[in-house]
Design a protein around this motif. Structure first.
Motif, PDB file in Angstrom:
ATOM      1  N   UNK A  22       0.818  -1.211   0.000  1.00 16.51           N
ATOM      2  CA  UNK A  22       0.000   0.000   0.000  1.00 16.51           C
ATOM      3  C   UNK A  22       0.853   1.263   0.000  1.00 16.51           C
ATOM      4  N   UNK A  23       2.142   1.109   0.197  1.00 13.65           N
ATOM      5  CA  UNK A  23       3.012   2.289   0.266  1.00 13.65           C
ATOM      6  C   UNK A  23       4.074   2.288  -0.823  1.00 13.65           C
ATOM      7  N   UNK A  24       4.030   1.303  -1.713  1.00 14.49           N
ATOM      8  CA  UNK A  24       5.128   1.210  -2.677  1.00 14.49           C
ATOM      9  C   UNK A  24       4.878   2.161  -3.847  1.00 14.49           C
ATOM     10  N   UNK A  25       5.951   2.521  -4.511  1.00  9.68           N
ATOM     11  CA  UNK A  25       5.853   3.313  -5.736  1.00  9.68           C
ATOM     12  C   UNK A  25       6.233   2.395  -6.892  1.00  9.68           C
ATOM     13  N   UNK A  26       5.856   2.809  -8.082  1.00  6.07           N
ATOM     14  CA  UNK A  26       6.159   1.949  -9.223  1.00  6.07           C
ATOM     15  C   UNK A  26       7.674   1.913  -9.435  1.00  6.07           C
ATOM     16  N   UNK A  27       8.105   0.829 -10.053  1.00  7.15           N
ATOM     17  CA  UNK A  27       9.536   0.657 -10.296  1.00  7.15           C
ATOM     18  C   UNK A  27      10.042   1.768 -11.205  1.00  7.15           C
TER      19      UNK A  27
ATOM     20  N   UNK B 275      13.328   4.175 -12.936  1.00  8.69           N
ATOM     21  CA  UNK B 275      14.455   3.840 -13.798  1.00  8.69           C
ATOM     22  C   UNK B 275      15.722   3.613 -12.970  1.00  8.69           C
ATOM     23  N   UNK B 276      15.633   3.969 -11.676  1.00  6.04           N
ATOM     24  CA  UNK B 276      16.805   3.826 -10.816  1.00  6.04           C
ATOM     25  C   UNK B 276      17.220   2.361 -10.698  1.00  6.04           C
ATOM     26  N   UNK B 277      18.442   2.156 -10.276  1.00  6.29           N
ATOM     27  CA  UNK B 277      18.938   0.789 -10.079  1.00  6.29           C
ATOM     28  C   UNK B 277      18.091   0.126  -8.986  1.00  6.29           C
ATOM     29  N   UNK B 278      17.573  -1.100  -9.226  1.00  7.61           N
ATOM     30  CA  UNK B 278      16.732  -1.750  -8.222  1.00  7.61           C
ATOM     31  C   UNK B 278      17.486  -1.940  -6.909  1.00  7.61           C
ATOM     32  N   UNK B 279      16.752  -1.770  -5.797  1.00  8.91           N
ATOM     33  CA  UNK B 279      17.370  -1.955  -4.490  1.00  8.91           C
ATOM     34  C   UNK B 279      17.756  -3.425  -4.307  1.00  8.91           C
ATOM     35  N   UNK B 280      18.780  -3.643  -3.509  1.00  7.46           N
ATOM     36  CA  UNK B 280      19.311  -4.987  -3.342  1.00  7.46           C
ATOM     37  C   UNK B 280      18.357  -5.891  -2.537  1.00  7.46           C
ATOM     38  N   UNK B 281      17.779  -5.346  -1.425  1.00  3.06           N
ATOM     39  CA  UNK B 281      16.927  -6.180  -0.558  1.00  3.06           C
ATOM     40  C   UNK B 281      15.513  -6.276  -1.109  1.00  3.06           C
ATOM     41  N   UNK B 282      14.947  -7.468  -0.979  1.00  4.41           N
ATOM     42  CA  UNK B 282      13.602  -7.685  -1.509  1.00  4.41           C
ATOM     43  C   UNK B 282      12.637  -7.978  -0.365  1.00  4.41           C
ATOM     44  N   UNK B 283      11.396  -7.518  -0.493  1.00  2.00           N
ATOM     45  CA  UNK B 283      10.384  -7.773   0.547  1.00  2.00           C
ATOM     46  C   UNK B 283       9.054  -8.092  -0.122  1.00  2.00           C
ATOM     47  N   UNK B 284       8.367  -9.143   0.321  1.00  7.10           N
ATOM     48  CA  UNK B 284       7.050  -9.456  -0.246  1.00  7.10           C
ATOM     49  C   UNK B 284       6.051  -8.353   0.085  1.00  7.10           C
ATOM     50  N   UNK B 285       5.176  -8.042  -0.861  1.00  3.78           N
ATOM     51  CA  UNK B 285       4.225  -6.949  -0.692  1.00  3.78           C
ATOM     52  C   UNK B 285       3.234  -7.145   0.446  1.00  3.78           C
ATOM     53  N   UNK B 286       3.050  -8.422   0.877  1.00  7.81           N
ATOM     54  CA  UNK B 286       2.088  -8.687   1.946  1.00  7.81           C
ATOM     55  C   UNK B 286       2.666  -8.424   3.333  1.00  7.81           C
ATOM     56  N   UNK B 287       3.975  -8.197   3.391  1.00  2.00           N
ATOM     57  CA  UNK B 287       4.579  -7.922   4.696  1.00  2.00           C
ATOM     58  C   UNK B 287       4.103  -6.569   5.206  1.00  2.00           C
ATOM     59  N   UNK B 288       4.214  -6.381   6.531  1.00  2.00           N
ATOM     60  CA  UNK B 288       3.769  -5.099   7.077  1.00  2.00           C
ATOM     61  C   UNK B 288       4.861  -4.055   6.880  1.00  2.00           C
TER      62      UNK B 288
ATOM     63  N   UNK C 138      13.731  -0.585  -0.724  1.00  2.00           N
ATOM     64  CA  UNK C 138      13.552  -2.038  -0.832  1.00  2.00           C
ATOM     65  C   UNK C 138      12.801  -2.328  -2.121  1.00  2.00           C
ATOM     66  N   UNK C 139      13.121  -3.458  -2.738  1.00  2.00           N
ATOM     67  CA  UNK C 139      12.357  -3.876  -3.896  1.00  2.00           C
ATOM     68  C   UNK C 139      11.198  -4.743  -3.421  1.00  2.00           C
ATOM     69  N   UNK C 140       9.984  -4.342  -3.784  1.00  2.00           N
ATOM     70  CA  UNK C 140       8.800  -5.085  -3.371  1.00  2.00           C
ATOM     71  C   UNK C 140       8.517  -6.169  -4.409  1.00  2.00           C
ATOM     72  N   UNK C 141       8.309  -7.405  -3.935  1.00  2.00           N
ATOM     73  CA  UNK C 141       8.058  -8.503  -4.864  1.00  2.00           C
ATOM     74  C   UNK C 141       6.707  -9.136  -4.576  1.00  2.00           C
TER      75      UNK C 141
ATOM     76  N   UNK D 115       7.340  -3.323  -7.381  1.00  2.00           N
ATOM     77  CA  UNK D 115       7.407  -1.928  -6.968  1.00  2.00           C
ATOM     78  C   UNK D 115       8.595  -1.678  -6.072  1.00  2.00           C
ATOM     79  N   UNK D 116       8.580  -0.477  -5.466  1.00  2.00           N
ATOM     80  CA  UNK D 116       9.709  -0.116  -4.638  1.00  2.00           C
ATOM     81  C   UNK D 116       9.212   0.597  -3.382  1.00  2.00           C
ATOM     82  N   UNK D 117       9.863   0.324  -2.257  1.00  2.00           N
ATOM     83  CA  UNK D 117       9.527   0.999  -1.004  1.00  2.00           C
ATOM     84  C   UNK D 117      10.699   1.912  -0.660  1.00  2.00           C
ATOM     85  N   UNK D 118      10.402   3.211  -0.535  1.00  2.00           N
ATOM     86  CA  UNK D 118      11.488   4.148  -0.288  1.00  2.00           C
ATOM     87  C   UNK D 118      11.221   4.920   0.997  1.00  2.00           C
TER      88      UNK D 118
END
Lengths: 255, 321
Positions: B253-258, B260-273, B289-292, B300-303
């Motif tokens: 609910x807080x992520x932004x669309x991916x 053009x920046x380099x994707x963040x290294x850490x990944x987090x499932x979108x269902x996590x809090x 964080x890269x949201x998967x 998406x991405x969490x910044x």
């Protein structure tokens, strides 16, 4: 030795061996006493007669059981009902009173009860039954109270909250959970009364106390021993039967 | 629908519940939170008439509870307590089937229902049906307790600190199970707890109580955002409040669309809090964080910078409004 090994092993058939063993010894004593003439002659060499013969041992045993049985049945009904009554909401005011009355019943020596009962009830079986009832009430009442009060409050609250009626809670929850403790009280009461019933012989209630009293009066130790032996074997038989029930009950509620 | 209107309960000279009004719509999960002795359990026990209320009115679907026979009323309301209250001399199956049997369901129907519930609560029938309560772990016993409360499919479920005696891991697992179950069954639940995290996690409607009165009530998010006074704020964890609020929303609910920046290294499932997301940033020393999704595909991405900006705008909006 054999008995203790058996009671430690919980095999169902094996556990019956203990009460059956005592019962067999009791039967042997009842029917075989008259053939132990030589042994009792050695105990009481000066006595004119060494085997008690005013009544058959079987008769005495039967009357002894009758007295203990009648007193026990009445005591169980009265004790358990009173225990239930004073732990209900309507009877709670009588809880301390019931405990005190039962205590008085036991502190009052059975001999004194007999002495007081005879002028009112006459000689015979009735005074001893009354004495046994008063004497045996406390263990049953006390254990009924302890058993019912020992039922976990959370369990009782859950029963009420689930929609059980007061009667259903008593029959399906409280009494089954209190049963082992109540049974222990009944066991104590009955076992003590098997011994105490012998006093009945002093007021003309003929039972296994007869040979003992008669032996004391006539200084005949052989009679005393015969009465004592039969009473002890009867007490052991009944007690081991209760042990069996208790084990079965404990197994059921803790299995 | 449970409605309490100006309800009070006095024990002698002490007032346990003081002039409380509360309405719990059908299908909602309402948590009563407060320190010990604040009257929350008393409120619960008045609803199924374990204790009578002194003043005011309690109604179920518009009917005052005095109009029901108390025994019949309780058979319609599930009840779970901390000590489980399971009957120690009854098997698991017999415990669960209690209320249906009281309601005189035919035996086959009771058995079928017991097996169904044991399935729902992950208690294999072959293994557990004939066990006795003392042979169960705390978590298993409490599952049986909840199953027993649900056996006759009541509309209302009252729970008095049901998970209070369990270890944290088991507690969390049972909370998750309860959430999943509630999403399916939509019972009207009144849940008493002193554990604010538990209440925030489970409740649709949160009621904070103190000294027999309601201090504040509302949705968990509303309370976290605008606690009424210092007491509510301290109940909500004081400085931890920000993280607790973050625990109520999902990363997606807080992520932004991916970008053009380099994707963040850490990944987090979108269902996590969001709280888990922030924690991951602290752990991995990063502010993105890269949201998967469930199959690990980036969505998406969490910044952290965006999150703070978002919060600032929200606050600005609130101030202006």
């Amino acid at each position: 030795m054999q008995a203790s090994v058996v009671s430690l092993r919980p095999g169902f058939a094996l556990r019956w061996l203990v009460p059956l063993g005592w019962a067999a010894l009791l039967a042997l004593a009842v029917f075989g006493m008259q053939y132990a003439d030589g042994f009792f002659r050695w105990i009481a060499p000066d006595a004119r007669q060494v085997i008690y013969s005013r009544a058959s041992f079987l008769d005495l045993l039967g009357r002894h059981l009758l007295v203990v049985g009648v007193a026990g049945a009445v005591t169980i009904v009265v004790g358990v009902l009173a225990g239930i009554g004073v732990t209900r909401r309507y009877g709670r005011d009588f809880l301390p009173l019931a405990g005190q009355l039962a205590s008085i019943g036991q502190t009052f020596p059975p001999v004194a009860v007999l002495a007081l009962a005879v002028p009112v009830l006459g000689f015979g079986t009735l005074p001893i039954i009354v004495a046994l009832m008063l004497y045996g009430l406390l263990p049953i009442l006390r254990n009924t109270l302890a058993g019912l009060q020992g039922v976990d409050a959370g369990t009782k609250e859950a029963a009420l909250a689930m929609g059980m009626t007061q009667r259903q809670i008593l029959w399906r929850v409280e009494l089954p959970l209190a049963a082992p403790v109540i049974l222990a009280g009944i066991r104590t009461s009955i076992t003590i009364n098997i011994a105490t019933a012998a006093l009945g012989a002093t007021v003309g209630a003929s039972n296994l106390g007869d040979p003992i009293i008669s032996g004391i009066v006539n200084s005949n130790m052989a009679y005393v021993l015969q009465g004592a032996l039969l009473i002890a074997l009867l007490a052991l038989t009944v007690d081991s039967l209760f042990d069996l029930f208790q084990q079965a009950l404990a197994k059921r509620s803790a299995a | 629908m449970i409605e309490l209107s100006r309800v009070s309960k006095r024990f002698g000279d002490t007032t346990a519940v003081d002039d409380i009004s509360l309405s719990i719509p059908s299908g909602k999960f309402c948590a009563l939170v407060g320190t010990s002795g604040c009257g929350k359990s008393t409120m619960l026990r008045m609803i199924n008439r374990l204790i009578p209320h002194s003043d005011g009115q309690i109604t179920l679907d518009g009917e005052p509870i005095e109009s029901f026979n108390p025994v019949k009323l309780r058979r319609r309301i599930g009840y779970v307590i901390q000590s489980t209250g399971l009957f120690p001399h009854w098997s698991v199956a017999r415990n669960i089937g209690l209320v249906p049997r009281l309601l005189k369901w035919p035996t086959e129907k009771v058995n079928a229902r017991v097996e169904e519930l044991m399935g729902i609560f992950g208690l294999p029938v072959d293994e557990f049906a004939h066990k006795y309560p003392h042979q169960l772990s705390g978590g298993q016993a409490q599952r049986v307790g909840v199953a027993r409360a649900l056996a006759a499919d009541p509309d209302i479920l009252l729970m008095d600190e049901p998970f209070g005696a369990l270890d944290p891991l088991t507690r969390e697992k049972l909370q998750d199970e309860l959430l999943r179950l509630q999403a399916k069954l939509h019972k009207t639940v009144v849940f008493v707890t002193h554990d604010m995290d538990e209440a925030l996690k489970l409740a649709d409607h949160l009621v904070v109580m103190r000294d027999g009165r309601i201090v504040q009530q509302g949705s968990p998010l509303a309370l976290l955002q605008h606690p009424e006074d210092a007491f509510v704020e301290s109940m909500l964890g004081g400085l931890e409040r920000g993280l607790k609020q973050a625990a109520l929303t999902r990363v997606k609910d807080h992520m932004t669309s991916l970008g053009s920046a380099i994707p963040a290294h850490s990944r987090i499932p979108g269902d996590f809090t969001l709280r888990q997301g922030l924690s991951m940033m602290m752990r991995d020393h990063c502010d993105r964080l890269t949201v998967v999704d469930a199959s690990d595909v980036p969505i998406g991405e969490l910044s952290l910078r965006r999150l703070i900006k978002e919060a600032q705008t929200e606050r600005g909006v609130h101030r202006a409004g």
